[in-house]
Each structure stands twice: as C-alpha cells, then as structure tokens.
Design a protein around this motif. Structure first.
Motif, PDB file in Angstrom:
ATOM      1  N   LEU A 110       1.120  -1.339   0.016  1.00 30.29           N
ATOM      2  CA  LEU A 110      -0.039  -0.006  -0.326  1.00 30.29           C
ATOM      3  C   LEU A 110       1.179   1.151   0.277  1.00 30.29           C
ATOM      4  CD1 LEU A 110      -2.589   1.625   0.106  1.00 30.29           C
ATOM      5  CD2 LEU A 110      -3.098   1.022   2.727  1.00 30.29           C
ATOM      6  N   GLU A 111       2.178   1.480   0.835  1.00 31.28           N
ATOM      7  CA  GLU A 111       3.007   2.419   0.791  1.00 31.28           C
ATOM      8  C   GLU A 111       3.252   2.758  -0.407  1.00 31.28           C
ATOM      9  OE1 GLU A 111       3.165   4.442   3.316  1.00 31.28           O
ATOM     10  OE2 GLU A 111       1.206   3.811   4.164  1.00 31.28           O
ATOM     11  N   ASN A 112       3.671   1.805  -1.360  1.00 27.44           N
ATOM     12  CA  ASN A 112       4.247   1.539  -2.836  1.00 27.44           C
ATOM     13  C   ASN A 112       3.353   2.052  -3.783  1.00 27.44           C
ATOM     14  OD1 ASN A 112       6.866   0.497  -1.915  1.00 27.44           O
ATOM     15  ND2 ASN A 112       6.482  -0.906  -3.298  1.00 27.44           N
ATOM     16  N   TYR A 113       2.083   2.189  -3.147  1.00 27.63           N
ATOM     17  CA  TYR A 113       0.825   2.539  -3.794  1.00 27.63           C
ATOM     18  C   TYR A 113       0.615   4.384  -3.710  1.00 27.63           C
ATOM     19  CZ  TYR A 113      -2.735   3.791  -7.474  1.00 27.63           C
ATOM     20  OH  TYR A 113      -3.400   4.284  -7.953  1.00 27.63           O
ATOM     21  N   ARG A 114       1.158   4.512  -2.540  1.00 34.92           N
ATOM     22  CA  ARG A 114       1.026   6.606  -2.290  1.00 34.92           C
ATOM     23  C   ARG A 114       1.872   6.723  -2.917  1.00 34.92           C
ATOM     24  NH1 ARG A 114      -2.765   6.639   2.032  1.00 34.92           N
ATOM     25  NH2 ARG A 114      -3.454   5.004   3.358  1.00 34.92           N
ATOM     26  N   ALA A 115       3.338   5.884  -2.585  1.00 39.44           N
ATOM     27  CA  ALA A 115       4.209   6.861  -3.174  1.00 39.44           C
ATOM     28  C   ALA A 115       4.416   6.683  -4.485  1.00 39.44           C
ATOM     29  CB  ALA A 115       5.291   5.796  -2.627  1.00 39.44           C
ATOM     30  N   TYR A 116       3.953   5.727  -5.264  1.00 41.51           N
ATOM     31  CA  TYR A 116       3.704   5.818  -6.533  1.00 41.51           C
ATOM     32  C   TYR A 116       2.679   7.407  -6.808  1.00 41.51           C
ATOM     33  CZ  TYR A 116       0.789   5.001 -11.305  1.00 41.51           C
ATOM     34  OH  TYR A 116      -0.043   5.332 -12.343  1.00 41.51           O
ATOM     35  N   VAL A 117       1.883   7.457  -6.288  1.00 43.08           N
ATOM     36  CA  VAL A 117       0.589   8.688  -7.081  1.00 43.08           C
ATOM     37  C   VAL A 117       1.108   9.988  -6.729  1.00 43.08           C
ATOM     38  CG1 VAL A 117      -1.742  10.209  -5.842  1.00 43.08           C
ATOM     39  CG2 VAL A 117      -1.534   7.786  -6.467  1.00 43.08           C
ATOM     40  N   ALA A 118       2.106  10.006  -5.307  1.00 39.60           N
ATOM     41  CA  ALA A 118       3.290  11.523  -4.998  1.00 39.60           C
ATOM     42  C   ALA A 118       4.238  11.917  -5.695  1.00 39.60           C
ATOM     43  CB  ALA A 118       3.040  11.033  -3.679  1.00 39.60           C
ATOM     44  N   LEU A 119       4.533  10.691  -6.419  1.00 41.32           N
ATOM     45  CA  LEU A 119       5.977  10.797  -7.562  1.00 41.32           C
ATOM     46  C   LEU A 119       5.500  11.287  -8.641  1.00 41.32           C
ATOM     47  CD1 LEU A 119       8.515   8.008  -5.812  1.00 41.32           C
ATOM     48  CD2 LEU A 119       8.881  10.227  -6.585  1.00 41.32           C
ATOM     49  N   MET A 120       4.311  10.673  -9.312  1.00 45.87           N
ATOM     50  CA  MET A 120       3.359  11.065 -10.329  1.00 45.87           C
ATOM     51  C   MET A 120       3.066  12.365 -10.449  1.00 45.87           C
ATOM     52  SD  MET A 120       2.630   8.812 -12.787  1.00 45.87           S
ATOM     53  CE  MET A 120       1.030   8.543 -13.077  1.00 45.87           C
ATOM     54  N   LYS A 121       2.776  13.177  -9.486  1.00 45.12           N
ATOM     55  CA  LYS A 121       2.630  14.763  -9.272  1.00 45.12           C
ATOM     56  C   LYS A 121       3.490  15.419  -9.152  1.00 45.12           C
ATOM     57  CE  LYS A 121      -1.630  13.727  -6.333  1.00 45.12           C
ATOM     58  NZ  LYS A 121      -2.370  14.149  -5.158  1.00 45.12           N
ATOM     59  N   GLU A 122       4.594  14.442  -8.892  1.00 49.11           N
ATOM     60  CA  GLU A 122       6.491  15.461  -8.362  1.00 49.11           C
ATOM     61  C   GLU A 122       6.900  16.053 -10.018  1.00 49.11           C
ATOM     62  OE1 GLU A 122      10.414  14.153  -7.484  1.00 49.11           O
ATOM     63  OE2 GLU A 122       9.225  13.121  -6.321  1.00 49.11           O
ATOM     64  N   TYR A 123       6.376  14.375 -10.662  1.00 47.59           N
ATOM     65  CA  TYR A 123       6.958  14.406 -12.035  1.00 47.59           C
ATOM     66  C   TYR A 123       5.941  15.012 -13.156  1.00 47.59           C
ATOM     67  CZ  TYR A 123      11.874  12.097 -11.803  1.00 47.59           C
ATOM     68  OH  TYR A 123      12.503  11.250 -10.365  1.00 47.59           O
ATOM     69  N   GLY A 124       4.732  14.876 -12.603  1.00 53.32           N
ATOM     70  CA  GLY A 124       3.838  15.669 -13.581  1.00 53.32           C
ATOM     71  C   GLY A 124       4.746  17.760 -13.338  1.00 53.32           C
ATOM     72  N   ALA A 125       4.682  18.616 -12.341  1.00 54.82           N
ATOM     73  CA  ALA A 125       4.580  19.433 -11.927  1.00 54.82           C
ATOM     74  C   ALA A 125       6.376  19.572 -12.313  1.00 54.82           C
ATOM     75  CB  ALA A 125       4.816  19.379 -10.424  1.00 54.82           C
ATOM     76  N   GLN A 126       7.287  18.844 -12.235  1.00 53.92           N
ATOM     77  CA  GLN A 126       8.577  19.549 -13.192  1.00 53.92           C
ATOM     78  C   GLN A 126       8.113  19.590 -14.575  1.00 53.92           C
ATOM     79  OE1 GLN A 126      11.561  16.731 -11.877  1.00 53.92           O
ATOM     80  NE2 GLN A 126      12.948  16.238 -13.572  1.00 53.92           N
ATOM     81  N   ALA A 127       7.240  18.099 -15.177  1.00 58.83           N
ATOM     82  CA  ALA A 127       7.224  18.796 -16.110  1.00 58.83           C
ATOM     83  C   ALA A 127       7.103  19.819 -16.892  1.00 58.83           C
ATOM     84  CB  ALA A 127       6.860  16.945 -17.596  1.00 58.83           C
ATOM     85  N   CYS A 128       5.782  20.207 -16.523  1.00 57.92           N
ATOM     86  CA  CYS A 128       5.608  21.263 -16.744  1.00 57.92           C
ATOM     87  C   CYS A 128       6.457  22.347 -16.542  1.00 57.92           C
ATOM     88  CB  CYS A 128       3.816  21.480 -15.655  1.00 57.92           C
ATOM     89  SG  CYS A 128       2.711  20.558 -16.071  1.00 57.92           S
ATOM     90  N   ALA A 129       6.864  22.150 -15.258  1.00 57.80           N
ATOM     91  CA  ALA A 129       8.339  23.240 -14.903  1.00 57.80           C
ATOM     92  C   ALA A 129       8.965  23.550 -16.078  1.00 57.80           C
ATOM     93  CB  ALA A 129       7.822  23.515 -13.803  1.00 57.80           C
ATOM     94  N   ASP A 130       9.781  22.273 -16.929  1.00 57.55           N
ATOM     95  CA  ASP A 130      10.526  22.044 -17.029  1.00 57.55           C
ATOM     96  C   ASP A 130      10.479  23.210 -18.549  1.00 57.55           C
ATOM     97  OD1 ASP A 130      12.236  21.240 -15.626  1.00 57.55           O
ATOM     98  OD2 ASP A 130      11.854  19.333 -16.750  1.00 57.55           O
ATOM     99  N   CYS A 131       8.993  22.732 -18.853  1.00 56.64           N
ATOM    100  CA  CYS A 131       8.059  22.897 -20.606  1.00 56.64           C
ATOM    101  C   CYS A 131       7.872  24.673 -20.435  1.00 56.64           C
ATOM    102  CB  CYS A 131       6.851  22.565 -21.505  1.00 56.64           C
ATOM    103  SG  CYS A 131       7.772  20.468 -21.086  1.00 56.64           S
ATOM    104  N   LYS A 132       8.545  25.153 -19.278  1.00 58.21           N
ATOM    105  CA  LYS A 132       7.953  26.481 -19.708  1.00 58.21           C
ATOM    106  C   LYS A 132       9.331  27.157 -19.917  1.00 58.21           C
ATOM    107  CE  LYS A 132       3.592  27.073 -16.101  1.00 58.21           C
ATOM    108  NZ  LYS A 132       2.961  27.442 -14.957  1.00 58.21           N
ATOM    109  N   LYS A 133      10.189  26.499 -19.302  1.00 57.06           N
ATOM    110  CA  LYS A 133      11.825  27.165 -19.682  1.00 57.06           C
ATOM    111  C   LYS A 133      12.012  27.671 -20.748  1.00 57.06           C
ATOM    112  CE  LYS A 133      13.350  25.012 -15.489  1.00 57.06           C
ATOM    113  NZ  LYS A 133      14.258  23.950 -14.872  1.00 57.06           N
TER     114      LYS A 133
END
Length: 335
Positions: free
Chosen positions: A312-335
């Motif tokens: 279960l904790e791995n699934y929680r980590a998966y969701v959190a990391l998906m959001k983190e990398y989504g935010a990173q990709a969005c920020a990278d595209c603005k550069k």
C-alpha cells in the motif's frame, strides 16, 4: 486548471499547470485484499477511492453488448457460436437497445461534475476484433476470418450500426472526454493478425464508427495489451487518436513511438512491475518516462491494473511521485 482542462491540454500538447493521476484500470480484487490488511478502509466506492489516494476523478462506462439471459461460454474463452445458425439463435440476446438508457441515473448524476471540470467521463465499446472473439471464442475467432468471412462482416455490420446509435444516445446525457475501443489484438511479439486482415475485417468498421464518435468531441483511443508498436500506423490510418496501456513488459517504448508519431496520443506505459520494489525504483521508472512527458500528448499511467502484492505504501509513493514528475515536466516546459 481543473482535471478536464489539464487532460485536454496535455492531449493537445498545450501548456498545463499539472498532470492528473489517472487510474484508468482499477485494482485487482486480490490487490485490494492485500491493502485491506494494511489499513485501507473497506466499502469505499470509486470516487471515495479516488479521493483516498488523491487520484483524478473519472468515470468509465463499458457499454453492455449482451442482454440478460445471454448464453454463456461453456469454459473461459470458448465462445457461444460456431456458425450462422448459432449467431441467429443468440442474436436476440446481443446488442441491447437499453445499454445506455439503463445508465441514465448515473449519467445524469455526472452531468454537473463533468461540466464543472471536476470529473472526466469516458466509455468503452467492444471492437471489430474483440466482439467477434467474444462470440466465436479465442481459438475459433482466428479461423473465422477464413471459415466464415461473410458472417464476420455481418456481425461487425450489426455491431457498428448499434454502436452508432448508442454513441449518439450517450451524448444526449454527457459528451465524454475520451473513449476506448477494446481490442486486445496484440501480444508480446506484436499484432495477432496481419495488416491485410486488419484492412479487410477491422478498418471498414473503424471508418464508419470513429467519425460518429468524434462529432461529439470525444477522443478515440484503442485499448490493446501487448506490443502495439508496429500497428500504430494502422490505427492512425483508421482515424484513431491514441492508445493505452502501452505495456512495458511487452517491450513497448513510448519514446520511440513519440519520435515516429509525434501527434499520436498515449496513456500508460508505467511499468507495473516496479510496484513490487521500492519508491526509488518507482522514481527511476518516472525518470525514464520524463522526456516523453515533457513532449506532451502523453499521460503516464499504470500499464495495466496495479498487481497483487503491491504494498500500500508503494502505491501511495507512486501517486505522490506521479504528481511530482508531472509538476516537474510542466515547469521544464515553461523554461
């Protein structure tokens, strides 16, 4: 941006402020059984589960292609027909006219959250490969291209005529954001049929159905397991917008598909086998996907249902990391 705005911006390749985490294929019952033992509350409905994990709100409708009382396979995948007379006998139980109207209360309840942008709505139809396989059975389906070509076309003619009516009826309640044509026409070595068979037995029906779907503003995806890489140009020719789930275990490489077909839409490709290991390996998998996420028209998601044995904790980590990398990709595209 709300969930629907984010989804459509990603699919348009437009700037976006975040990436929805879409659990497009819900969890196996055995996956949930393990999580209940780790503290997951029991009795949560789909929306409550989405809220519990912090997932994007969405609702899928797989339209019923069989009516109550339809004969069942004698064994898994054995089929319910062998020839024309069998098809005529079971036809009264196929393609029910109430497939959408029976969902009226659910569709009406979704109208407000859909219009507000809070909830994605999508649906699934059996395809011209999947539906005949349901009827003939897995093995006989492959022979049917040669043994019963006229019956195969008759089955698909009736299928598409019915599906067009159902698509139009559903749009009277809500105009779905996307849909999937269920096919599962590939395995780990590629498509299970030739391009010639695709062109003769599938392509004509896609060309009749897909424009009727798109006129309601709905994006069209193929749902096929296995390695679909070589079939992507077939789908593009048919007018299909994209594909899911892009199974990593079958060798699918989304970076290669993006390079070859820059406008083809993709959902999935996160290697579900990572879920047995550690958050560090989940992060490494997202690092693999990040360059493709940055290019847009791609939403990373599990490449099939989350497997039993996932902590279960791995699934929680998966969701959190998906959001983190989504935010990173969005920020990278603005550069």
């Amino acid at each position: 941006m709300n969930v629907r705005e984010q989804f459509h911006a990603i699919m348009d390749g437009a700037p976006v402020d975040g990436m929805p985490v879409l659990e497009w294929a819900y969890w196996w019952d055995k996956t949930l059984d393990g999580w209940y033992g780790e503290g997951l509350p029991k009795g949560l409905d789909d929306r409550q589960m989405q809220d519990y994990f912090g997932l994007a709100h969405h609702k899928q409708f797989w339209l019923a292609h069989k009516a109550e009382g339809c004969p069942k396979d004698a064994s898994h995948g054995s089929g319910i027909i062998t020839d024309e007379s069998d098809y005529d006998a079971v036809r009264p139980y196929l393609l029910p006219e109430n497939a959408v109207s029976r969902l009226a209360s659910q569709l009406n309840a979704l109208r407000a959250p859909h219009e507000s942008g809070d909830t994605l709505v999508w649906y699934t139809l059996d395809g011209a490969f999947w539906w005949p396989r349901v009827l003939f059975g897995i093995e006989q389906h492959f022979y049917s291209f040669y043994d019963y070509p006229e019956l195969y076309h008759h089955i698909c003619d009736e299928l598409v005529e019915w599906q067009v009516r159902m698509v139009d009826e559903m749009a009277q309640y809500v105009k779905p954001d996307f849909m999937t044509i269920a096919e599962d026409m590939s395995y780990n070595h590629g498509p299970m049929l030739s391009k010639a068979l695709f062109d003769e037995f599938l392509l004509p029906y896609y060309r009749r159905l897909i424009p009727e779907i798109k006129k309601h503003g709905t994006r069209v995806f193929i749902d096929s397991d296995g390695d679909i890489t070589s079939a992507v140009p077939w789908f593009i020719e048919a007018g299909i917008d994209g594909i899911l789930p892009l199974e990593r275990q079958s060798g699918v490489d989304v970076a290669k598909i993006r390079e070859l077909y820059p406008d083809f839409l993709m959902i999935g490709s996160f290697d579900k086998m990572c879920m047995f290991h550690t958050p560090a390996e989940i992060r490494a998998e997202l690092e693999r996907l990040l360059p493709t996420i940055r290019k847009g028209k791609y939403l990373p998601a599990m490449d099939h249902q989350t497997p039993p044995g996932t902590p279960l904790e791995n699934y929680r980590a998966y969701v959190a990391l998906m959001k983190e990398y989504g935010a990173q990709a969005c920020a990278d595209c603005k550069k």
